[in-house]
Write a protein that holds these residues in place. Sequence first.
Motif, PDB file in Angstrom:
ATOM      1  N   PHE A  65       0.804  -1.217   0.000  1.00  0.00           N
ATOM      2  CA  PHE A  65       0.000   0.000   0.000  1.00  0.00           C
ATOM      3  C   PHE A  65       0.842   1.274   0.000  1.00  0.00           C
ATOM      4  O   PHE A  65       0.403   2.298  -0.526  1.00  0.00           O
ATOM      5  N   GLY A  66       2.051   1.237   0.576  1.00  0.00           N
ATOM      6  CA  GLY A  66       2.870   2.442   0.670  1.00  0.00           C
ATOM      7  C   GLY A  66       3.971   2.519  -0.361  1.00  0.00           C
ATOM      8  O   GLY A  66       4.598   3.558  -0.525  1.00  0.00           O
ATOM      9  N   GLY A  67       4.225   1.420  -1.039  1.00  0.00           N
ATOM     10  CA  GLY A  67       5.293   1.404  -2.028  1.00  0.00           C
ATOM     11  C   GLY A  67       6.666   1.402  -1.375  1.00  0.00           C
ATOM     12  O   GLY A  67       6.817   1.238  -0.162  1.00  0.00           O
ATOM     13  N   VAL A  68       7.670   1.601  -2.197  1.00  0.00           N
ATOM     14  CA  VAL A  68       9.052   1.570  -1.736  1.00  0.00           C
ATOM     15  C   VAL A  68       9.341   2.736  -0.791  1.00  0.00           C
ATOM     16  O   VAL A  68      10.229   2.650   0.050  1.00  0.00           O
ATOM     17  N   ALA A  69       8.565   3.809  -0.897  1.00  0.00           N
ATOM     18  CA  ALA A  69       8.777   4.972  -0.025  1.00  0.00           C
ATOM     19  C   ALA A  69       8.579   4.620   1.451  1.00  0.00           C
ATOM     20  O   ALA A  69       9.157   5.256   2.323  1.00  0.00           O
TER      21      ALA A  69
END
Length: 141
Positions: A59-63
Amino acid sequence: MNMNVVEIVKLGRKYMLLWPDRRELAEYFAEYHAIKMARLVCKYLPGVALFTLVMQLYFGGVASLPQSVVYTVFMLSVPLQALVMLGIKADKFLPPALANWYKEGVAKINQSGGDIKLCVQKPRYVDLAQLLNISYRHAKH
């Protein structure tokens, strides 16, 4: 005893596995609840940690990777903390009243035909777990 962290964790795991899973022990020993919780934590928290990592990355990605790693490492440290606490408890000597009860239990099992070799000089909590384990195993047969 002076032990390193790995030996403490191994002793904690041994103590956790030796302690009988019998509800009636909760009335007499506070360790029953601690061991029950440690078993639960060791069984389920690694999976929850992995699930949390995957969901945060999904849900948040690599960030969100740094935050996800922190949460995962924390959740993976809880079972280790539980085993360390159990290992420290397992290495402590029994209080005098409990030590006398322990010695009587060892003598009673040996008199009834058992031949157990447990420490009777200065018994520790891990010795108590072994006695209880043997007693309940012996009672089944």
